[in-house]
Design an enzyme around this catalytic site. Sequence first.
Site, short mmCIF file in Angstrom:
data_model
loop_
_atom_site.label_atom_id
_atom_site.label_comp_id
_atom_site.label_asym_id
_atom_site.label_seq_id
_atom_site.Cartn_x
_atom_site.Cartn_y
_atom_site.Cartn_z
N SER A 191 0.84 -1.20 0.00
CA SER A 191 0.00 0.00 0.00
C SER A 191 0.88 1.25 0.00
CB SER A 191 -0.96 -0.04 1.19
OG SER A 191 -1.98 0.91 1.05
N HIS B 113 -7.87 1.57 -1.80
CA HIS B 113 -7.85 0.61 -2.89
C HIS B 113 -9.27 0.24 -3.35
CE1 HIS B 113 -3.62 0.29 -1.93
NE2 HIS B 113 -3.94 -0.05 -0.70
#
Length: 217
Positions: free
Chosen positions: A92, A193
């Site tokens: 991430s 996301h």
Amino acid sequence: MLVIVAPGQGAQTPGFLTPWLEDPAFAARFEWLSTVAGLDLVEHGTTSDAETIRATEVAQPLLVATGLVAALQLFPHPGDAFDRIGAVAGHSVGEITAAAIAGVFSLADACKLVAARARLMGETDAGSMLVVFADQKQTQELLADHPELEICAVNGPQNTVVGGHPDHIKNLQGALQSASIQCRLLPVQHAFHTQAMEPVLAQFQAAIKDIKFVTPR
């Protein structure tokens, strides 16, 4: 081969930087990146509580700056790092840490980029993320009754992350627990996301237009 893997949001804990900052070299570099990011990351890494550092605007710059300085501390001479690290990866927001270590952009630009990213993501609607200890196919089947949620990460064969509105995530969590399927909420405030991030993409592109990107080492 030396491989460095940088963590993503949720890896932070209250006071985790306190022992690191006892090292003068670490403290000096970290204070510099703190200034670049425009946040008092020293305070957030030492005295801020869990709720404060859970905030997207704080957690992302805090983790990236920590990762960058920690990587430099591995070597007596920081310039040696780029010759001795064989590979980097990031989870991430850790992708920004990894990219900077690989030389895609400078450490200063990495902190400018992550500060802009965090600020814009922080402006999106509140969201939650739930780790489901099941494979992707099984999780997709579980979401048939929760179409408002989406899979946003597949971290392993039995580790799938679902994101969406907090109320919808809470409903899914209750259903999974009733079915004896293990799950765990991530300490984040937004559904990263997922499509929830799309409204800020254009602003993010504008915010990083002056950052120079080069071929990684």
